[in-house]
Design a protein around this motif. Structure first.
Motif: not given
Length: 165
Positions: A131-137
């Motif tokens: 759930x970080x910036x750039x994470x897909x999920x």
């Protein structure tokens, strides 16, 4: 991608009055902080009161903390941790123990436990689910939404509330 087919509960959940505890491991700090932030965002978006957050050393310790929190009268517990595969059987032992332990807590106590434990082959896979910036999920948010969904489903089915300690 593992998230294919996941339900979208966001915006449909009413967390008002639901006492939630979030127990989060300390290993893999960046990933777990992302999971925790996502979980807290989802709970806030659903209108849940501010949860109690408890930190434990690692994923292996999540079940005992979840059990004590369930026994303390919380309506739901969200468990967050990360295990990244290495070159020894440690991965299998920790993943199995955490999964079995958290399942046992939920079934034995009747308190829903949201499973936000990432079991990944690489650090990159964990970061992609955090759930970080750039994470897909955002598996932290998904675990919180899932546990609120179970609370709502049990209430709708007329399941009696658990006695408070």
């Amino acid at each position: 991608m593992s998230g294919h087919g996941a339900p979208s509960l966001q915006g449909e959940l009413d967390g008002s009055g639901v006492r939630v505890a979030v127990v989060a491991a300390l290993w893999h700090t960046e990933v777990v902080e992302g999971l925790l932030a996502g979980s807290l965002r989802a709970l806030e978006a659903a209108g849940a009161p501010a949860p109690t957050v408890v930190r434990v050393p690692g994923t292996f310790e999540l079940p005992v903390a979840a059990a004590r929190l369930a026994a303390a009268g919380y309506d739901a517990v969200v468990a967050l941790g990360v295990v990244v595969r290495g070159g020894t059987p440690h991965f299998e032992y920790v993943c199995s123990a955490a999964t079995s332990g958290l399942t046992d807590v939920s079934v034995r106590t009747g308190v829903p436990v949201g499973f936000g434990v990432l079991t990944c082959d690489t650090d990159a896979q964990a970061l992609d689910r955090a759930g970080l910036p750039g994470s897909r999920e955002d598996k932290g948010a998904e675990a919180a939404e899932a546990v609120l969904g179970v609370v709502a489903a049990l209430r709708a089915a007329g399941a009696p509330p658990l006695p408070r300690p």
